[in-house]
Design a protein around this motif. Structure first.
Motif, PDB file in Angstrom:
ATOM      1  N   UNK A 262       0.829  -1.216   0.000  1.00 14.34           N
ATOM      2  CA  UNK A 262       0.000   0.000   0.000  1.00 14.34           C
ATOM      3  C   UNK A 262       0.859   1.260   0.000  1.00 14.34           C
ATOM      4  N   UNK A 263       1.904   1.274   0.830  1.00 12.07           N
ATOM      5  CA  UNK A 263       2.753   2.460   0.958  1.00 12.07           C
ATOM      6  C   UNK A 263       4.101   2.225   0.262  1.00 12.07           C
ATOM      7  N   UNK A 264       4.037   1.836  -1.016  1.00 16.84           N
ATOM      8  CA  UNK A 264       5.288   1.655  -1.753  1.00 16.84           C
ATOM      9  C   UNK A 264       5.883   3.012  -2.104  1.00 16.84           C
ATOM     10  N   UNK A 265       7.092   2.994  -2.649  1.00 17.35           N
ATOM     11  CA  UNK A 265       7.820   4.250  -2.932  1.00 17.35           C
ATOM     12  C   UNK A 265       7.024   5.174  -3.844  1.00 17.35           C
ATOM     13  N   UNK A 266       6.416   4.621  -4.869  1.00 19.66           N
ATOM     14  CA  UNK A 266       5.654   5.424  -5.833  1.00 19.66           C
ATOM     15  C   UNK A 266       4.480   6.128  -5.168  1.00 19.66           C
ATOM     16  N   UNK A 267       3.781   5.401  -4.296  1.00 14.91           N
ATOM     17  CA  UNK A 267       2.633   5.979  -3.581  1.00 14.91           C
ATOM     18  C   UNK A 267       3.089   7.093  -2.645  1.00 14.91           C
ATOM     19  N   UNK A 268       4.186   6.877  -1.949  1.00 19.37           N
ATOM     20  CA  UNK A 268       4.701   7.892  -1.022  1.00 19.37           C
ATOM     21  C   UNK A 268       5.075   9.180  -1.755  1.00 19.37           C
ATOM     22  N   UNK A 269       5.737   9.035  -2.892  1.00 17.95           N
ATOM     23  CA  UNK A 269       6.125  10.211  -3.691  1.00 17.95           C
ATOM     24  C   UNK A 269       4.883  10.965  -4.175  1.00 17.95           C
ATOM     25  N   UNK A 270       3.865  10.211  -4.608  1.00 18.74           N
ATOM     26  CA  UNK A 270       2.623  10.845  -5.081  1.00 18.74           C
ATOM     27  C   UNK A 270       1.918  11.591  -3.953  1.00 18.74           C
ATOM     28  N   UNK A 271       1.851  10.978  -2.760  1.00 22.49           N
ATOM     29  CA  UNK A 271       1.205  11.624  -1.618  1.00 22.49           C
ATOM     30  C   UNK A 271       1.941  12.899  -1.211  1.00 22.49           C
ATOM     31  N   UNK A 272       3.269  12.853  -1.219  1.00 15.56           N
ATOM     32  CA  UNK A 272       4.062  14.043  -0.893  1.00 15.56           C
ATOM     33  C   UNK A 272       3.856  15.125  -1.942  1.00 15.56           C
ATOM     34  N   UNK A 273       3.823  14.725  -3.228  1.00 19.71           N
ATOM     35  CA  UNK A 273       3.637  15.687  -4.317  1.00 19.71           C
ATOM     36  C   UNK A 273       2.274  16.367  -4.227  1.00 19.71           C
ATOM     37  N   UNK A 274       1.248  15.582  -3.901  1.00 15.28           N
ATOM     38  CA  UNK A 274      -0.102  16.152  -3.737  1.00 15.28           C
ATOM     39  C   UNK A 274      -0.112  17.156  -2.590  1.00 15.28           C
ATOM     40  N   UNK A 275       0.579  16.833  -1.496  1.00 12.75           N
ATOM     41  CA  UNK A 275       0.648  17.736  -0.338  1.00 12.75           C
ATOM     42  C   UNK A 275       1.245  19.083  -0.742  1.00 12.75           C
ATOM     43  N   UNK A 276       2.361  19.040  -1.466  1.00 14.18           N
ATOM     44  CA  UNK A 276       3.051  20.271  -1.858  1.00 14.18           C
ATOM     45  C   UNK A 276       2.268  21.035  -2.928  1.00 14.18           C
ATOM     46  N   UNK A 277       1.835  20.343  -3.985  1.00 17.29           N
ATOM     47  CA  UNK A 277       1.192  21.031  -5.120  1.00 17.29           C
ATOM     48  C   UNK A 277      -0.162  21.634  -4.747  1.00 17.29           C
ATOM     49  N   UNK A 278      -0.987  20.874  -4.025  1.00 12.59           N
ATOM     50  CA  UNK A 278      -2.312  21.376  -3.649  1.00 12.59           C
ATOM     51  C   UNK A 278      -2.193  22.608  -2.764  1.00 12.59           C
ATOM     52  N   UNK A 279      -1.199  22.622  -1.888  1.00 13.59           N
ATOM     53  CA  UNK A 279      -1.018  23.747  -0.972  1.00 13.59           C
ATOM     54  C   UNK A 279      -0.494  24.979  -1.700  1.00 13.59           C
ATOM     55  N   UNK A 280       0.449  24.796  -2.617  1.00 12.69           N
ATOM     56  CA  UNK A 280       0.959  25.928  -3.391  1.00 12.69           C
ATOM     57  C   UNK A 280      -0.154  26.573  -4.218  1.00 12.69           C
ATOM     58  N   UNK A 281      -1.005  25.755  -4.841  1.00 13.28           N
ATOM     59  CA  UNK A 281      -2.097  26.286  -5.665  1.00 13.28           C
ATOM     60  C   UNK A 281      -3.156  26.979  -4.811  1.00 13.28           C
TER      61      UNK A 281
END
Length: 311
Positions: A136-155
């Motif tokens: 469930x929490x593989x590397x790809x998922x972790x990177x996507x979750x972090x990216x969503x955190x940063x991008x959604x907040x910046x926008x």
């Protein structure tokens, strides 16, 4: 930004800061300089230890690396400006500088809210679904979750700042604060700000309250799962991995919700500045201390790193 300047006769803002007493300012300068240096050093240390210690290359510490980097960025957005104001006679900031500071400060604050929610979800999966955790929490998922955190907040921060800074500012230009924060800047607009305040409140619901609900739900599920564990040592181990995160959540969310999710008309200006000190200065400094002092893995990695240095 050019359009915002045309609609406003204010070209710079003047900070009142935390105190006008020179002796208190000197004391605060020394105190906040110490806090800032501790924040940068502590978070750099956490990032370094996680990077060089293979045992810490897990999803939990991947998100902790993001949090530590974020704390360095967050405190660096506000504290150097505050220290400059305390040390010098000039306590002003250009309109464009205020806009930049407000945008990045708001962005980093929102990222921290979402990231803390993601970290709670990570603990929920690890404790409640341990057999599926690595999938469930593989590397790809972790990177996507972090990216969503940063991008959604910046926008989201961009939307709030554009609405805030597009308002007309015709004086006074005195900010009863130590940095450019949305609630304090809105008070100086010479027009009705109720629509902008509503937008700020809506985004606060999306990026502050919803992650907070995710944290609450995650920990309710964790507690129910822990209660079903037969082994006392298993219960203790499960809860110990959550203790640091819960402490950080209490410090950051307690002050952030109080500041942003209440009507501006009911805000105490002096109280707002004190509250802001907690989530912009104190919490980023305390985070590495909390995670290093209350986390066996981090303490063990620190000891091994120091032992290598001595050899």
């Amino acid at each position: 930004m050019h359009k915002m300047k045309i609609n406003s006769s204010v070209t710079e803002f003047l900070f009142l800061g935390l105190s006008s007493d020179p002796e208190i300012q000197l004391l605060l300068f020394v105190l906040f300089l110490f806090f800032y240096l501790m924040t940068v050093a502590g978070n750099v240390l956490i990032i370094t230890v996680i990077q060089i210690e293979p045992r810490l290359h897990t999803p939990m510490y991947f998100f902790l690396t993001n949090l530590s980097f974020l704390d360095i960025c967050y405190t660096s957005t506000n504290v150097p400006q505050m220290l400059s104001n305390m040390a010098g006679s000039k306590k002003t900031i250009p309109f464009s500088g205020c806009a930049t500071q407000m945008y990045f400060s708001l962005s980093f604050g929102m990222i921290e809210c979402v990231l803390l929610g993601v970290m709670a979800y990570d603990r929920y999966v690890a404790i409640c679904h341990p057999l599926h955790y690595t999938v469930t929490m593989d590397r790809n998922t972790c990177v996507k979750l972090a990216a969503v955190s940063w991008c959604s907040s910046f926008l989201s921060a961009m939307s709030i700042c554009v609405l805030t800074l597009a308002l007309p500012y015709c004086g006074p230009n005195v900010l009863n604060h130590f940095f450019c924060e949305v609630p304090s800047v809105l008070r100086l607009a010479c027009t009705d700000t109720s629509l902008t305040e509503l937008v700020v409140f809506i985004f606060s619901i999306l990026l502050v309250f919803i992650p907070f609900l995710l944290i609450v739900v995650s920990y309710v599920r964790i507690l129910l799962s822990v209660q079903r564990m037969r082994s006392a040592s298993g219960r203790h181990k499960a809860l110990s991995t959550c203790a640091s995160h819960l402490t950080v959540v209490a410090l950051f969310y307690g002050t952030a919700i109080f500041m942003y999710m209440r009507p501006q008309s009911k805000s105490s200006r002096a109280g707002g500045k004190v509250i802001a000190v907690f989530y912009t200065v104190a919490t980023p400094m305390l985070n590495p201390l909390i995670y290093s002092l209350r986390n066996r893995d981090v303490k063990g990695a620190l000891k091994r790193a120091l032992a290598k240095q001595r050899k």
